[in-house]
Design a protein around this motif. Structure first.
Motif, PDB file in Angstrom:
ATOM      1  N   ALA A 524      47.621  55.456   2.922  1.00 37.96           N
ATOM      2  CA  ALA A 524      46.450  56.102   2.320  1.00 37.96           C
ATOM      3  C   ALA A 524      46.578  56.195   0.816  1.00 37.96           C
ATOM      4  N   GLU A 525      47.814  56.228   0.298  1.00 39.82           N
ATOM      5  CA  GLU A 525      48.024  56.260  -1.155  1.00 39.82           C
ATOM      6  C   GLU A 525      47.832  54.869  -1.756  1.00 39.82           C
ATOM      7  N   PRO A 528      43.104  54.006  -0.687  1.00 39.12           N
ATOM      8  CA  PRO A 528      42.197  55.044  -0.191  1.00 39.12           C
ATOM      9  C   PRO A 528      40.973  54.408   0.487  1.00 39.12           C
ATOM     10  N   ASN A 550      40.509  58.530   4.132  1.00 37.46           N
ATOM     11  CA  ASN A 550      40.718  59.611   3.181  1.00 37.46           C
ATOM     12  C   ASN A 550      39.506  60.527   3.091  1.00 37.46           C
ATOM     13  N   TYR A 569      39.832  59.761  -5.963  1.00 34.73           N
ATOM     14  CA  TYR A 569      40.868  58.805  -5.562  1.00 34.73           C
ATOM     15  C   TYR A 569      41.156  57.764  -6.643  1.00 34.73           C
TER      16      TYR A 569
END
Length: 571
Positions: A524-525, A528, A550, A569
């Motif tokens: 997810a990092e 996103p 996200n 994000y």
């Protein structure tokens, strides 16, 4: 023959303000028309991709090729098709596109009024081209001639340049700008109460009720403080704050946000200087505003002047620091190479016209100029430098701007300021940016180069893609799209974007399957993912978030809210 008598020139400068006031409404009209045409082009080129609706593609092509006098008729044809075509009206993007087209139509319909405005503008420009030369202001004369003879699609840029030149001469005659506050508040009663209380302090307070009016207002006036409500009729207040911070005119203004305490999270809006809960305590508001307004014209008290630049001396600056004791700030050290005294005075005059009232400019030998701005970082000061360079470019040929001006940036620290200046001078060649007209190089500055964030949209609705492309590119991001779930992973492997906006119902793989597959490769990092879908019941939201999304938004949606969520994000 031209007059060089100072009294006559001062008389002419005083009359220039009236000219600016007459030109500003025309400039705003031109900008509204340009923005409308830009929006129209983005939408029509997006509709050209709606291959499932051949008649709509044909109507979009005709509108793109239409002459100005028949363009409203072509826009109406597109609107009628969107309203009545079977199956299209239900599409979530249709309502957004239709409303944008109606807004564009309202601006473009009066061709006769536009022709009248152009004629009036050319008449004013013709008068200025003669009077400017007569009174010894060749720069005004040249800029006015450019407006007088500009093509319709170039006239707004020419007019903006003319207004800039006029303002420079008027600003020379205005030694101490008055305190100005902009109040953005939809409630007329609260607007009246706040404005009345601020006027009692002797402060000038302009008031508007919408974000659209803000953009028109800041073109005309510099504001030290902006007070805005969280909820506005046409834009979320947090979004307004973000956009104000991106604009050079308002990037350093003190911004105060009014909101009910339960509806505001300070962590989500770090760009706000101060949050005031409702109901508003007027006395507390006044006390909070008083501090930033006390900084106006920081150098006014310290009148030891360096003769060549006409700026306060270093000893005046040291006196200012001892009195104000700023906690943080940034320096910009400007140096010119091989300049005559006249050239130095010329670009210093331009610099003074651009800086904020609370900035402290210092004249140094060399010749050099040191600029101090309180409570900002060197990265934030860089935004001002870029804006100043654009001003240099806009009048370079008329003013004969020197060919080599450099600037180096540094953070202000608690160290002795004279020691800081010596260090900055010693490191100047390694840190310097060249801001001569036409050049902007980050030459060994140590500052990170700005990279454009990339957004990938996976959605099979061409109308959604069209409106999102327009808004996302308007924010300065790069935009790409795929219309099939099977295309998503190959697109990611080819070039990983900074954010993926994912529909759930698409040809090929559905969005849940795509999300499952990509989360096996990207965290997810690393990537996103925002889900944007018409499937909005609780089970869909839970499945999407548990699957690794996200964020989750449902259609129909607000493009402004989507942009605001995206930026969390992309920070």
């Amino acid at each position: 023959m031209s007059f060089s008598d100072p009294e006559l020139q001062n008389y002419y400068r005083r009359r220039l303000q009236q000219r600016i006031e007459g030109l500003m409404p025309l400039y705003q009209t031109l900008l509204r028309r340009e923005n409308a045409l830009r929006s129209l082009y983005q939408i029509l080129t997006g509709l050209q991709k709606a291959v499932a609706y051949p008649e709509l593609v044909s109507l979009a092509n005709r509108a793109l090729l239409a002459e100005p006098q028949v363009l409203p008729e072509k826009i109406l044809a597109v609107l009628n098709f969107l309203a009545y075509a079977p199956g299209l009206k239900a599409k979530s993007g249709t309502q957004i596109v239709s409303q944008t087209l109606r807004d564009v139509l309202a601006v473009l319909e009066s061709v006769q009024a536009f022709e009248h405005d152009l004629a009036q503008l050319r008449s004013i420009a013709h008068a200025l081209s003669g009077s400017g030369g007569t009174y010894g202001f060749s720069d005004i004369s040249q800029a006015a001639k450019t407006v007088e003879h500009a093509a319709p699609d170039e006239i707004s840029n020419a007019l903006g340049n003319l207004i800039l030149v006029l303002k420079r001469h008027v600003l020379v005659e205005d030694p101490l700008p008055q305190h100005r506050i902009l109040l953005v508040q939809k409630d007329p009663d609260l607007r009246h109460l706040i404005q009345h209380r601020l006027h009692a302090e002797g402060w000038l307070c302009d008031q508007v009720s919408t974000a659209s009016e803000v953009w028109l207002q800041i073109i005309q006036t510099a504001y030290a403080v902006i007070i805005t409500d969280l909820v506005l009729p046409d834009l979320d207040g947090r979004r307004l704050v973000h956009e104000l911070r991106l604009r050079p005119e308002t990037s350093q203004a003190q911004i105060i946000l009014l909101a009910g305490s339960s509806s505001f999270d300070a962590a989500e809006t770090p760009e706000v200087d101060l949050f005031m809960p409702k109901p508003v305590d007027l006395e507390q508001l006044v006390s909070k505003i008083r501090q930033p307004l006390s900084l106006v014209r920081a150098s006014a008290e310290f009148e030891q002047i360096e003769p060549l630049t006409g700026l306060p001396t270093m000893s005046s600056f040291l006196l200012f620091l001892r009195k104000q004791r700023p906690e943080r700030g940034a320096f910009a050290l400007f140096q010119g190479s091989g300049l005559s005294a006249e050239q130095v005075q010329l670009w210093v005059k331009m610099l003074r016209a651009e800086i904020l009232p609370q900035d402290f400019p210092v004249g140094l030998a060399g010749p050099s100029v040191l600029l101090f701005r309180k409570a900002v970082s060197s990265e934030q000061l860089l935004i001002f430098i870029q804006s100043f360079q654009k001003s240099l470019i806009s009048v370079a040929s008329e003013f004969q701007i020197p060919s080599l001006i450099k600037v180096a940036l540094a953070e202000f620290t608690r160290e002795d300021p004279e020691i800081q200046l010596i260090k900055l001078q010693e490191q100047f060649n390694q840190k310097a940016l060249e801001i001569s007209p036409g050049v902007f190089m980050r030459a060994e500055t140590g500052l990170p180069k700005k990279t454009v964030k990339r957004i990938l949209l996976a959605d099979d609705d061409p109308l959604i893609a069209s409106i999102l492309r327009f808004r996302i590119e308007q924010e300065g991001y790069a935009f790409a799209e795929v219309s099939d779930g099977d295309q998503v992973l190959p697109a990611l492997q080819k070039s990983l974007p900074d954010l993926l906006i994912l529909d759930l119902k698409m040809p090929g793989k559905d969005g849940f399957s795509v999300l499952k597959d990509l989360r096996q490769q990207y965290s997810a990092e690393q990537l996103p993912v925002m889900i944007l879908t018409a499937l909005g019941n609780e089970s869909h939201v839970v499945q999407g978030l548990k699957g690794g999304a996200n964020d989750f938004m449902t259609k129909p949606f607000s493009p402004e809210e989507l942009i605001s969520r995206m930026q969390r994000y992309l920070a």
